[in-house]
Design a protein around this motif. Structure first.
Motif, short mmCIF file in Angstrom:
data_model
loop_
_atom_site.label_atom_id
_atom_site.label_comp_id
_atom_site.label_asym_id
_atom_site.label_seq_id
_atom_site.Cartn_x
_atom_site.Cartn_y
_atom_site.Cartn_z
N HIS A 97 -1.42 4.23 -11.16
CA HIS A 97 -1.78 2.82 -10.93
C HIS A 97 -1.92 2.06 -12.25
O HIS A 97 -2.20 2.65 -13.29
N MET A 98 -1.74 0.76 -12.16
CA MET A 98 -1.92 -0.14 -13.29
C MET A 98 -2.80 -1.31 -12.82
O MET A 98 -2.70 -1.75 -11.67
N LEU A 99 -3.65 -1.82 -13.71
CA LEU A 99 -4.52 -2.95 -13.39
C LEU A 99 -4.07 -4.18 -14.16
O LEU A 99 -3.98 -4.16 -15.39
N GLY A 156 -9.64 -12.56 -12.75
CA GLY A 156 -9.21 -12.06 -11.46
C GLY A 156 -8.31 -10.85 -11.67
O GLY A 156 -7.85 -10.60 -12.80
N TYR A 157 -8.01 -10.10 -10.59
CA TYR A 157 -7.35 -8.81 -10.77
C TYR A 157 -6.33 -8.54 -9.66
O TYR A 157 -6.42 -9.09 -8.56
N ALA A 158 -5.38 -7.68 -10.00
CA ALA A 158 -4.43 -7.15 -9.02
C ALA A 158 -4.13 -5.71 -9.39
O ALA A 158 -4.01 -5.37 -10.58
N GLY A 159 -4.03 -4.88 -8.38
CA GLY A 159 -3.70 -3.48 -8.61
C GLY A 159 -2.21 -3.25 -8.38
O GLY A 159 -1.59 -3.86 -7.50
N VAL A 160 -1.61 -2.36 -9.16
CA VAL A 160 -0.18 -2.06 -9.04
C VAL A 160 0.01 -0.56 -8.84
O VAL A 160 -0.45 0.25 -9.66
N LEU A 161 0.63 -0.19 -7.72
CA LEU A 161 1.03 1.19 -7.51
C LEU A 161 2.40 1.36 -8.15
O LEU A 161 3.38 0.75 -7.72
N GLU A 201 -12.63 -3.48 -8.82
CA GLU A 201 -12.76 -2.34 -7.90
C GLU A 201 -11.95 -2.57 -6.62
O GLU A 201 -11.36 -1.64 -6.07
N ASP A 202 -11.94 -3.84 -6.16
CA ASP A 202 -11.16 -4.15 -4.96
C ASP A 202 -9.66 -4.01 -5.24
O ASP A 202 -8.89 -3.57 -4.37
N ALA A 203 -9.24 -4.39 -6.44
CA ALA A 203 -7.82 -4.32 -6.78
C ALA A 203 -7.34 -2.88 -6.85
O ALA A 203 -6.16 -2.60 -6.59
N LEU A 204 -8.22 -1.95 -7.20
CA LEU A 204 -7.82 -0.54 -7.34
C LEU A 204 -8.21 0.29 -6.12
O LEU A 204 -8.16 1.52 -6.16
N ALA A 205 -8.53 -0.35 -5.04
CA ALA A 205 -8.93 0.37 -3.83
C ALA A 205 -7.77 0.69 -2.91
O ALA A 205 -7.94 1.26 -1.84
N TYR A 206 -6.54 0.36 -3.33
CA TYR A 206 -5.37 0.55 -2.46
C TYR A 206 -4.35 1.47 -3.12
O TYR A 206 -4.27 1.57 -4.32
N VAL A 225 2.24 -4.03 -5.07
CA VAL A 225 1.15 -4.73 -5.73
C VAL A 225 0.17 -5.28 -4.69
O VAL A 225 0.56 -5.59 -3.56
N THR A 226 -1.09 -5.39 -5.08
CA THR A 226 -2.08 -5.99 -4.19
C THR A 226 -2.08 -7.51 -4.34
O THR A 226 -1.52 -8.07 -5.28
#
Length: 221
Positions: free
Chosen positions: A102-104, A152-157, A216-221, A208-209
């Protein structure tokens, strides 16, 4: 004889009453009761039907909600909020140890007024010809709005942990595009956050989220 005298008395009384009535009509006063009190002028002020206060009134109209509003409300007016993009934010991209692969993405508002992160980031590694999908279940209940200095944040698989992804390659350059007020519309300038020197490995599961208010929410997926 008595009957005749009684009739004369009645006739005289009738004539007297007729004379009094005629006199009252001639002077325009009409018949008034003796000792009757004269009506006094009313002091009641009629309120206008449209709710306005009469002239000279000191009554203060209270707000219908029962409380007075003061200062700025919790939510800024729409005209005071910009769309977050590459021109009014700083964007960073960092790999994380958990979850795996994952990437943040972190977006910090560098502008002078609040900005909103619309929908989700549109990512492109190098000259990639396809668009990574958004994780539908990561959509927040409200659009994150960043005050100046807030993030703000987004998580990337990046890739599948079990190796099920296809077409794996290493990206050396990342472009982050921002969306506007409608899905897939342009939100303005893109950003090109720096990547690690070795680049970032990704495959066909790249996704991506939606933008989140908490990391924490961005990396929960």
């Amino acid at each position: 004889m008595r009957t005749f005298r009684h009739a004369r008395l009645l006739a005289a009384a009738g004539a007297t009453l007729a004379t009094l009535a005629l006199t009252a009509c001639e002077n325009g006063t009409g018949t008034q009761d003796e000792g009757a009190s004269k009506p006094t002028a009313s002091t009641t002020t009629q309120q206008p039907s449209n709710g306005e206060q009469p002239a000279g009134s000191t009554e203060t109209k209270q707000p219908s909600s029962g409380t007075e509003q003061s200062g700025r409300t919790d939510e800024p007016a729409a005209s005071d909020v910009a769309i977050c993009n590459g021109s009014n934010t700083k964007v960073t991209a960092q790999p994380v140890s958990r979850p795996l692969n994952h990437m943040l993405l972190t977006v910090t508002n560098t502008g002078a007024k609040p900005c909103s992160l619309m929908y989700y980031p549109v990512l492109r590694f190098d000259e990639m010809q396809w668009v990574p999908q958004a994780m539908a279940d990561s959509k927040p209940q409200a659009v994150p709005t960043l005050d100046p200095g807030a993030s703000g944040y987004a998580g990337v698989l990046l890739s599948a942990a079990d190796g099920s992804g296809e077409g794996g390659m290493t990206g050396k350059k990342l472009t982050v595009a921002f969306q506007g007020t409608t899905p897939n519309s342009s939100g303005g300038a893109s950003a090109t956050p720096a990547l690690p020197a070795k680049g970032m490995y990704y495959d066909s599961t790249l996704s991506v989220t939606y933008w989140q208010s908490e990391a924490e929410d961005a990396l929960a997926y």
